[in-house]
Design a protein around this motif. Structure first.
Motif, PDB file in Angstrom:
ATOM      1  N   ASN A 181       0.807  -1.221   0.000  1.00  0.00           N
ATOM      2  CA  ASN A 181       0.000   0.000   0.000  1.00  0.00           C
ATOM      3  C   ASN A 181       0.839   1.269   0.000  1.00  0.00           C
ATOM      4  O   ASN A 181       0.482   2.263  -0.638  1.00  0.00           O
ATOM      5  N   ARG A 207       2.437   1.791  -3.502  1.00  0.00           N
ATOM      6  CA  ARG A 207       1.406   2.034  -4.510  1.00  0.00           C
ATOM      7  C   ARG A 207       0.954   3.496  -4.506  1.00  0.00           C
ATOM      8  O   ARG A 207       0.453   4.002  -5.512  1.00  0.00           O
ATOM      9  N   LEU A 208       1.150   4.198  -3.367  1.00  0.00           N
ATOM     10  CA  LEU A 208       0.747   5.602  -3.287  1.00  0.00           C
ATOM     11  C   LEU A 208       1.485   6.475  -4.304  1.00  0.00           C
ATOM     12  O   LEU A 208       0.964   7.515  -4.732  1.00  0.00           O
ATOM     13  N   ASP A 256      -0.716   6.846  -7.198  1.00  0.00           N
ATOM     14  CA  ASP A 256      -2.101   7.191  -6.886  1.00  0.00           C
ATOM     15  C   ASP A 256      -2.338   8.674  -7.184  1.00  0.00           C
ATOM     16  O   ASP A 256      -1.636   9.537  -6.646  1.00  0.00           O
ATOM     17  N   THR A 302      -4.704  10.749  -6.334  1.00  0.00           N
ATOM     18  CA  THR A 302      -5.105  11.558  -5.184  1.00  0.00           C
ATOM     19  C   THR A 302      -3.906  11.901  -4.315  1.00  0.00           C
ATOM     20  O   THR A 302      -3.759  13.044  -3.850  1.00  0.00           O
ATOM     21  N   ASP A 303      -3.026  10.920  -4.100  1.00  0.00           N
ATOM     22  CA  ASP A 303      -1.846  11.168  -3.280  1.00  0.00           C
ATOM     23  C   ASP A 303      -0.908  12.166  -3.946  1.00  0.00           C
ATOM     24  O   ASP A 303      -0.329  13.032  -3.273  1.00  0.00           O
TER      25      ASP A 303
END
Length: 365
Positions: free
Chosen positions: A189, A192-193, A196, A198-199
């Motif tokens: 996790n 993976r950000l 992403d 949004t991140d």
């Protein structure tokens, strides 16, 4: 029987060649100089990056992965390293990184100027802080950081950095790269950000990553691709210091737009030879009046003004020599600056100046 002899001979030759290569590689490994250093990341303010995979390679490996650089201290400034120790210097960079402002990923796999880096570390430089705190004695020191800077457009610059001095090793270029979705799906996790949306947006809106004033200044403007290559342009110039009252200069520290930095003190300050340098971003000055009172000055240039001045001075003659003149007034509370070449002078009126009295002339690190 003859075929068996030929086969055995071939095997023996192969073993001999293999052993010879291994010995040569071992000799090369043993002959590589080692220095105490740490790897570090950097980027321009407002253009944060994060390394996804890879690092500095050679006779060893210094990982740059899983590291965010905010660049909040500016292009060429150090951050935090992880693997400080005595080891050979790197000869290659191989990594993948995310450029948040561009919303894309880059990859680079390139040799770096190993010979130049070794030369810089071997030669070292005079320790200015020891000189001023050690009764004017000399002590040689050397660099302790290999700093890797990532700028928009895939630009990668590597510096050798130490206390009071930063020198460029080389400029390199990465290419845009797409990490396969199948690979991203296998990440934990945290990793993976990096991919992403949004991140990435949160990073760009985080004032601890990009100060609000920087974000507002950049709003609606295109990314200035090529700017960090422009910073690398060098001119032959030197600083000149004029004290209106009796006194003497003690030192100056030059911070340049290309990320390099240097101290001038003692003999180097007296000789003050012309030198090919990038355009200065700021100066720190130290001087004493005739009574021995110490003064310090922080000089911050307006980027557009000083670039325009250098371009004007050098537009007809790219190899001319120019002087950046600092005039300290009679009361030691203000400094005016102008760029001069022969009869041609350009006043840098937008320069920000901060003067203060100093009980001692200790230097920055």
């Amino acid at each position: 029987m003859k075929n068996i002899k030929i086969h055995l001979y071939a095997v023996l030759m192969l073993l001999t060649l293999t052993s010879s290569c291994q010995n040569k590689n071992q000799d090369k490994k043993m002959n590589e100089p080692e220095f105490e250093w740490v790897e570090n990341l950097n980027c321009p303010t407002g253009y944060p990056i994060a390394v996804y995979r890879g690092g500095l390679e050679g006779n060893g490996f210094a990982s740059l992965s899983d590291r965010l650089s905010t660049g909040i201290r500016g292009w060429g400034s150090s951050g935090n390293g992880l693997s400080y120790g005595v080891k050979p210097l790197p000869s290659r960079i191989n990594c993948i990184w995310v450029s948040y402002a561009e919303n894309c990923t880059y990859s680079i796999d390139s040799d770096i100027d190993y010979e130049k880096m070794v030369q810089l570390f071997k030669e070292g430089y005079q320790d200015s802080s020891f000189f001023f705190n050690g009764d004017g004695e000399y002590k040689k020191t050397t660099f302790d950081t290999v700093l890797v800077g990532f700028a928009p457009g895939g630009v990668v610059v590597i510096w050798a950095l130490g206390a009071g001095k930063t020198a460029e090793v080389g400029r390199y270029k990465g290419e845009k790269y797409t990490v396969p979705q199948s690979e991203i799906n296998k990440l934990d996790n945290h990793e993976r950000l990096l991919f992403d949306a949004t991140d990435r947006k949160n990073i760009m809106n985080n004032t601890k990553v990009i100060p609000l004033e920087v974000r507002e200044a950049n709003a609606g403007k295109p990314i200035p691709y090529g700017l960090w290559d422009t910073y690398r342009t060098r001119y032959s110039w030197r600083p000149i210091f004029i004290l209106r009252t009796e006194g003497e200069m003690a030192m100056s520290y030059i911070d340049m737009f290309n990320g390099e930095a240097e101290y001038l003190f003692d003999e180097e300050l007296i000789e003050n030879n012309f030198k090919k340098r990038s355009i200065p971003k700021s100066f720190d000055l130290g001087w004493r009046d005739k009574k021995g009172q110490g003064y310090g000055g922080d000089i911050l240039f307006d980027e557009q003004e000083i670039f325009n001045a250098f371009q004007e001075i050098y537009k007809e003659d790219k190899v001319t020599e120019a002087e950046l003149q600092f005039s300290i007034n009679y009361t030691n509370d203000y400094v005016t600056v102008l760029l001069k070449q022969g009869e041609k002078e350009i006043r840098l009126s937008k320069t920000k100046v901060n003067i203060y009295k100093s009980s001692s002339l200790t230097l920055k690190k």
